[in-house]
Design a protein around this motif. Structure first.
Motif, PDB file in Angstrom:
ATOM      1  N   ASP A  20       3.777  11.965   5.892  1.00  0.00           N
ATOM      2  CA  ASP A  20       3.415  12.206   7.283  1.00  0.00           C
ATOM      3  C   ASP A  20       4.139  13.444   7.794  1.00  0.00           C
ATOM      4  OD1 ASP A  20       1.749   9.888   7.743  1.00  0.00           O
ATOM      5  OD2 ASP A  20       3.589   8.700   7.599  1.00  0.00           O
ATOM      6  N   GLU A  76       8.707  12.458   5.340  1.00  0.00           N
ATOM      7  CA  GLU A  76       8.370  13.274   6.504  1.00  0.00           C
ATOM      8  C   GLU A  76       8.269  14.707   6.003  1.00  0.00           C
ATOM      9  OE1 GLU A  76      11.287  12.602   9.602  1.00  0.00           O
ATOM     10  OE2 GLU A  76       9.782  11.412  10.643  1.00  0.00           O
ATOM     11  N   TYR A  99      14.567   5.187  -0.672  1.00  0.00           N
ATOM     12  CA  TYR A  99      14.282   5.997  -1.858  1.00  0.00           C
ATOM     13  C   TYR A  99      15.480   6.881  -2.189  1.00  0.00           C
ATOM     14  CZ  TYR A  99      12.814   9.707  -4.907  1.00  0.00           C
ATOM     15  OH  TYR A  99      12.767  10.600  -5.944  1.00  0.00           O
ATOM     16  N   TRP A 154      10.038  18.140   2.161  1.00  0.00           N
ATOM     17  CA  TRP A 154       9.905  16.690   2.226  1.00  0.00           C
ATOM     18  C   TRP A 154      11.260  16.059   2.463  1.00  0.00           C
ATOM     19  CZ3 TRP A 154       6.650  15.488  -2.793  1.00  0.00           C
ATOM     20  CH2 TRP A 154       5.367  16.017  -2.652  1.00  0.00           C
ATOM     21  N   ASP A 184      12.718   8.863   2.677  1.00  0.00           N
ATOM     22  CA  ASP A 184      13.261   7.713   3.390  1.00  0.00           C
ATOM     23  C   ASP A 184      14.593   7.300   2.760  1.00  0.00           C
ATOM     24  OD1 ASP A 184      12.808   5.012   1.681  1.00  0.00           O
ATOM     25  OD2 ASP A 184      11.167   6.407   1.299  1.00  0.00           O
ATOM     26  N   TYR A 194      -1.200  14.853  -0.043  1.00  0.00           N
ATOM     27  CA  TYR A 194      -1.271  13.399   0.072  1.00  0.00           C
ATOM     28  C   TYR A 194      -1.231  12.771  -1.315  1.00  0.00           C
ATOM     29  CZ  TYR A 194      -6.147  13.577  -1.456  1.00  0.00           C
ATOM     30  OH  TYR A 194      -7.291  13.765  -2.181  1.00  0.00           O
ATOM     31  N   HIS A 198      -0.256   0.122  -0.198  1.00  0.00           N
ATOM     32  CA  HIS A 198       0.850   0.315   0.725  1.00  0.00           C
ATOM     33  C   HIS A 198       1.905   1.177   0.037  1.00  0.00           C
ATOM     34  CE1 HIS A 198       3.543  -2.521  -1.326  1.00  0.00           C
ATOM     35  NE2 HIS A 198       2.461  -3.243  -1.527  1.00  0.00           N
ATOM     36  N   PRO A 199       2.606   1.992   0.802  1.00  0.00           N
ATOM     37  CA  PRO A 199       3.547   2.933   0.187  1.00  0.00           C
ATOM     38  C   PRO A 199       4.848   2.270  -0.265  1.00  0.00           C
ATOM     39  CG  PRO A 199       3.563   3.165   2.564  1.00  0.00           C
ATOM     40  CD  PRO A 199       2.487   2.179   2.235  1.00  0.00           C
ATOM     41  N   ILE A 205       3.003   6.795  -2.067  1.00  0.00           N
ATOM     42  CA  ILE A 205       3.893   7.634  -1.270  1.00  0.00           C
ATOM     43  C   ILE A 205       3.162   7.973   0.023  1.00  0.00           C
ATOM     44  CG2 ILE A 205       5.130   9.825  -1.141  1.00  0.00           C
ATOM     45  CD1 ILE A 205       5.218   9.746  -4.229  1.00  0.00           C
ATOM     46  N   ALA A 206       3.762   7.631   1.147  1.00  0.00           N
ATOM     47  CA  ALA A 206       3.194   7.979   2.451  1.00  0.00           C
ATOM     48  C   ALA A 206       3.788   9.312   2.871  1.00  0.00           C
ATOM     49  CB  ALA A 206       3.523   6.913   3.480  1.00  0.00           C
ATOM     50  N   TRP A 232       8.434   6.830   1.629  1.00  0.00           N
ATOM     51  CA  TRP A 232       7.966   7.486   2.841  1.00  0.00           C
ATOM     52  C   TRP A 232       8.580   8.873   2.904  1.00  0.00           C
ATOM     53  CZ3 TRP A 232       8.602   2.385   2.269  1.00  0.00           C
ATOM     54  CH2 TRP A 232       7.604   1.549   2.754  1.00  0.00           C
TER      55      TRP A 232
END
Length: 184
Positions: free
Chosen positions: A156, A32, A58, A52, A55, A147, A26-27, A153-154, A30
Motif C-alpha cells: 500500500d 508501505e 516481518y 518499501w 511491517d 503488487y 490474505h497477506p 504481500i500487501a 505488509w
C-alpha cells in the motif's frame, strides 16, 4: 499515479498503483511503499524507484540472528545478506512490478541499485527497477503497477507524497495516483 499530457494530440496516462486484494487471499507481509518515476534528460521514463517499509513482524523475523556483533544495531554489512537474498528472490517475480506502454508489457532490466536499512525500528528496502528500453510518455499511455498477484504481500502507498518524480517530466504532463486493476 497518472501522467497526462494535455498539449499532445494523444493523451498520456500513466498509472502506478499498489494492488488490490483477491477476496480469498490474505497477506503475510505488509509493506508501505513510496515510489519515484525516473525521467532521463530527454524526458523519457527509465525506471521506478521503490521504497518499501516492512511491517514489524516481518522485520523481526527477517532480522533474527543478523546482529552478529550483538550491539542491538543492524548495520548495512549485517543486513547485506538479507538484502541480496531479497533482491535475488524478487527478480523471480519481476520485483512485483509491471510496466506497460500503450498496452504492451515492457521488459524490465536487472536491479543493480538497491539497499536496505534499519532505522527508527523499521526495516526499509529501496530498489530501482529499470526499463530495458526507456519510453517517451508523450507518445502514449504508460502504466506501472506494483503488487503481489497472490496477495501474500500487501503493498500500500504511504499517505503523504506516495509518488514523486526524479528528472524532467515533460511539460504538460500531470502526475496522479489512482487505483488500477491488478491483472498483469
Amino acid at each position: 499515479m497518472t501522467i497526462r499530457r494535455w498539449a499532445a494530440p494523444a493523451a498520456l496516462l500513466a498509472s502506478l498503483a499498489a494492488g488490490s486484494a483477491p477476496a480469498a487471499a490474505h497477506p503475510h507481509v505488509w509493506i508501505e511503499m513510496s515510489s519515484d518515476v525516473v525521467f532521463n534528460d530527454q524526458g523519457q521514463i527509465t525506471a521506478l524507484n521503490l521504497t518499501w517499509t516492512f511491517d514489524d513482524a516481518y522485520a523481526q523475523m527477517a532480522l533474527d540472528g543478523l546482529d552478529t556483533n550483538g550491539d542491538g544495531v543492524y548495520s548495512p554489512s549485517e543486513i547485506e545478506p538479507l538484502t541480496k537474498e531479497n533482491i535475488a528472490s524478487l527478480k523471480d517475480y519481476d520485483y512485483f512490478t509491471v510496466m506497460r506502454f500503450n498496452g504492451e508489457k515492457q521488459a524490465l532490466g536487472d536491479v543493480t541499485e538497491f539497499g536496505q536499512i534499519w532505522s527508527n525500528d523499521k526495516l526499509q528496502l529501496h530498489l530501482q527497477v529499470p526499463l530495458k528500453t526507456p519510453v517517451d510518455p508523450t507518445k502514449g499511455e504508460f502504466v506501472a503497477k506494483v503488487y503481489d498477484p497472490d496477495f501474500f504481500i500487501a503493498i500500500d502507498y504511504v499517505k503523504d507524497e506516495p509518488v514523486t518524480v526524479i528528472g524532467a517530466m515533460p511539460k504538460g504532463c500531470e502526475l496522479v495516483v489512482k487505483p488500477v486493476p491488478t491483472d498483469a
